[in-house]
Design an enzyme around this catalytic site. Structure first.
Site, PDB file in Angstrom:
ATOM      1  CD  GLU A   1     -52.642  30.787 -28.315  1.00  0.00           C
ATOM      2  OE1 GLU A   1     -51.854  31.448 -27.650  1.00  0.00           O
ATOM      3  OE2 GLU A   1     -52.340  29.903 -29.119  1.00  0.00           O
ATOM      4  CG  ASP A   2     -55.616  29.451 -24.660  1.00  0.00           C
ATOM      5  OD1 ASP A   2     -55.264  29.135 -25.804  1.00  0.00           O
ATOM      6  OD2 ASP A   2     -54.847  29.486 -23.687  1.00  0.00           O
TER       7      ASP A   2
END
Ligand code: MN
Length: 743
Positions: free
Chosen positions: A93-94
């Site tokens: 996600e990051d």
């Protein structure tokens, strides 16, 4: 780099190494060949990917995945696959790392769990919403169908975020804490993760009801010594008695959670001093599997011989475990100094499952221990529900809350087989649980041979016989009292079908009327009729015709069609909105602004929520309603968790403005008073309010039963200090037990 920075970097490096070692130590019991290398590989990947990232607290980001992995291993007892996933849970996600890369490096299983985790978190920590929305929650539950580890890791993630919530903004704290209370804690409960559930609850109320939390915490502290002494004496005495049985056991005294103490105070409207079960005594017996039940009941038998037992508080979750796998025998006994003490009897296996839940359950299962825990039944029921989810995400969450996360009630069929239903389930829910046909034709029930209505709330141990009639059919009213998802959806389905049938008949009859009047029926004509009756769709119109609510007397076809079109509801509501906006402008001129909504906006109009009636000094937030503007609620309003958890994006920060304006205005609030009914007490109370404090009362009502009186007073006050003052003064009167503000 200057020296301070070098120092910090060196410190962080050492700290990182320490934390990594602690993680490995936590994993030790489950490590197999090659596992250590795998964990190292995941750690290295996460470290590199999160390299320059920091948490809000300023700490290196990598501390977070390490902490989540440690929770998974140490507190839940999960194995290497989960630890690897926890370390990598935020990278897709990051960071630049993609799912295919993970799949290549760690295999399909790890990739699919991380995929699940990523899907859930998609908007969780979005700065704008900062909160899990209804739809997102549904997504999360859908992953229950894949691999339960996704949810368990999500809980570990949430637990660490809650433990470090201090560094977030007040607004974020409130939203995250509410969401945790509304969704994550019940979910942890259902997965049998009691320790985590309890910690999540305590951490949540620390932020949502901080005042009360601190009060209870302080009192627990004050009374600790005395309590410890009591527990020690009780255990010593109990130990002497238990020794005669020749079993291997240990006894521990455990404090109850702050959350459960606070709930008890609120529910029973009693002060801290009157909550008697501030702790529970637990007897954990070390028994071979085949002796578990016999040993537990032998201990129970010994208690019955030596203590006075409270029969109302006996719970046997060994014979019938809860659906989340919980097994234990609970009873409450009277101690030598006349205090009630809860005692929990269980084996070490049961204790392990009770503390660690699902993961421990599987551990025993894989080791060949056959237990009837019901956890798998629960999961398969959840999966069944998820296969045909309701279209409305919010209904879905409510249903889910009721059916899968609450407590249960245990009842019997006339033939003696056991059924578990959600708490608050009614006789009608039971009927639908037997079969949808039985539900649809249910006219009543016999509970323990006595006739009861459909809405009868089931009690533990009831034996239920359902009565049916072929003439019976579901009606709308049933939806007001059924609680199980199955009953609800079957009734809704039936009603929808009914509406369709009636509407079809209605359409036929309208067609006939057009024909008889010699008019050709067009869509525009129908449109016009729909508007004429202020309805939304042609279906609504046809339904009312079919039902007979619209007939020849209420509808003159030719005349109505010749009329000019009426103003629609929408036009009207737009006018109304304009009108309100005008009014609000004027109102703002005369009303002092007492609440600041958002960052610094003072220009918004608002009303105070009637559910919790906030007054200056209360912790508050603003909620954007549909159609009723902005409403202000207390952060500990009973509706707050739901509002924040499911409509986080509609919640705005709000605070009372400081300054003279506030004291100009008074606020309606309500207090309850309990005391002995002595002569002149009402006079005393009203004297304080009206004469001494010069406060206006809106209403007062006093009830007296057997010398005890209960009063409820509505009065106008300025702020919490003012209210505290009044409460204090009334409390000081002779014969008053308790004065509380109603929530
Ligand atoms: Mn995370």
């Amino acid at each position: 780099m200057d020296t301070a920075k070098i120092d910090q970097a060196a410190h962080e490096k050492a700290e990182l190494l320490k934390r990594y070692r602690q993680l490995l130590k936590a994993c030790k019991s489950t490590l197999e060949k090659g596992d250590k290398e795998l964990i190292r590989k995941a750690f290295d990947m996460a470290l590199e990917a999160h390299k320059d990232m920091r948490r809000k607290s300023g700490e290196p980001y990598i501390y977070h995945p390490i902490a989540v992995a440690k929770i998974a291993a140490e507190e839940i007892g999960l194995g290497t696959t989960s630890v690897v996933c926890a370390l990598l849970h935020d990278v897709v996600e990051d960071t630049y790392i993609t799912l295919p890369t993970i799949k290549k490096q760690f295999g399909a299983k790890v990739a699919s769990i991380i995929d699940g985790l990523t899907k859930i978190s998609a908007s969780v920590f979005n700065e704008q919403t900062n909160s899990l929305q209804a739809e997102n929650f549904r997504k999360m539950l859908l992953t229950l169908g894949d691999d339960v580890r996704v949810i368990i890791l999500k809980l570990a993630d949430r637990l660490h975020n809650m433990r470090t919530l201090e560094s977030m903004s007040r607004n974020t704290q409130l939203k995250i804490a509410s969401e945790t209370l509304y969704i994550y804690a019940p979910l942890a409960n259902r997965l049998g993760l009691y320790a985590i559930k309890t910690e999540l609850e305590d951490l949540s109320i620390k932020f949502t009801e901080s005042k009360q939390y601190k009060l209870v915490l302080g009192k627990l502290h004050e009374t600790k010594q005395e309590r410890d002494k009591f527990i020690k004496n009780f255990i010593d005495d109990l130990d002497k008695k238990l020794q005669s049985l020749g079993l291997k056991y240990k006894i521990i005294g455990r404090p109850k959670s702050i959350y459960s103490i606070m709930k008890k105070m609120q529910k029973q409207q009693i002060p801290f001093e009157e909550v008697y079960d501030l702790f529970a005594i637990r007897i954990i017996v070390d028994s071979p599997l085949e002796m578990e039940k016999a040993d537990s009941f032998q201990i129970y038998g010994l208690l019955t011989e030596n203590y006075t037992l409270n029969p109302a508080r006996y719970r046997d979750w060994i014979t019938h475990p809860k659906s989340n796998g919980y097994e234990s025998l609970h009873t409450t006994v009277l101690s030598n100094d006349n205090k009630w003490v809860e005692i929990q009897i269980r084996t070490s296996r049961m204790d392990d499952i009770a503390e660690k839940g699902y993961a421990a359950h599987w551990k025993y299962k894989e080791a060949g221990v056959k237990t009837d825990s019901g956890l798998e039944d629960w999961l398969s029921k959840v999966r069944e529900t998820l296969e045909n989810p309701e279209s409305n995400a919010l209904d879905f969450i409510d249903d889910f809350q009721l059916n899968f996360m609450g407590e249960e009630v245990f009842v019997f069929t006339p033939k003696g087989s056991l059924k578990k239903l959600s708490q608050h389930a009614t006789a009608l829910d039971f009927a639908y649980d037997v079969h949808s046909d039985v539900g649809n034709h249910c006219i009543g029930a016999k509970v323990n041979n006595k006739l009861v209505p459909l809405s009868y709330k089931l009690q533990n141990g009831d034996t239920i016989e359902i009565l049916t009639s072929q003439k019976q059919k579901p009606n709308e009213d049933w939806l007001n009292f059924v609680v199980t998802g199955k009953a609800r959806s079957k009734i809704k389905y039936y009603l929808k079908e009914e509406i369709h049938k009636v509407a079809e008949e209605g359409e036929e009859s309208i067609k006939r009327r057009f024909r008889n009047s010699g008019i050709e029926m067009t869509n525009e004509d129908i449109e016009k009729l729909v508007k004429h009756f202020d309805l939304k769709t042609s279906m609504d119109f046809f339904y009312l015709v079919g039902k007979g609510s619209i007939d020849n007397t209420t509808l003159n076809l030719k005349k109505t069609l010749a009329e000019k079109p009426r103003q629609t509801t929408e036009d009207k509501s737009q006018d109304k909105a304009r009108e309100n906006a005008e009014k609000a402008k004027h109102k703002n001129l005369v009303r002092p602004d007492t609440i600041i909504i958002g960052e610094n906006d003072t220009d918004l109009d608002y009303t105070l929520g009637s559910c919790c009636a906030p007054i200056p000094g209360d912790d508050i937030f603003a909620f954007v309603t549909v159609g009723e503007g902005i409403k202000i609620h207390r952060t500990n309003c009973k509706n707050a968790p739901k509002m924040m958890a499911t409509y986080g994006y509609r919640v705005l920060k709000a605070r009372w403005s400081k300054g003279g304006a506030v004291s100009e205005k008074s606020f309606l609030t309500n207090i309850s008073i309990v005391g002995t009914d002595s002569v002149g007490i009402v006079q005393g109370i009203t004297d304080i309010i009206s004469k001494q404090m010069q406060v206006n009362m809106k209403s007062i009502s006093i009830d007296t039963v057997d010398g005890r009186f209960e009063g409820s007073i509505s009065l106008y006050i300025y702020d919490t200090n003012h209210l505290d003052d009044i409460i204090q003064k009334i409390s000081d009167l002779d014969g008053i037990y308790e004065v509380t503000r109603n929530s």
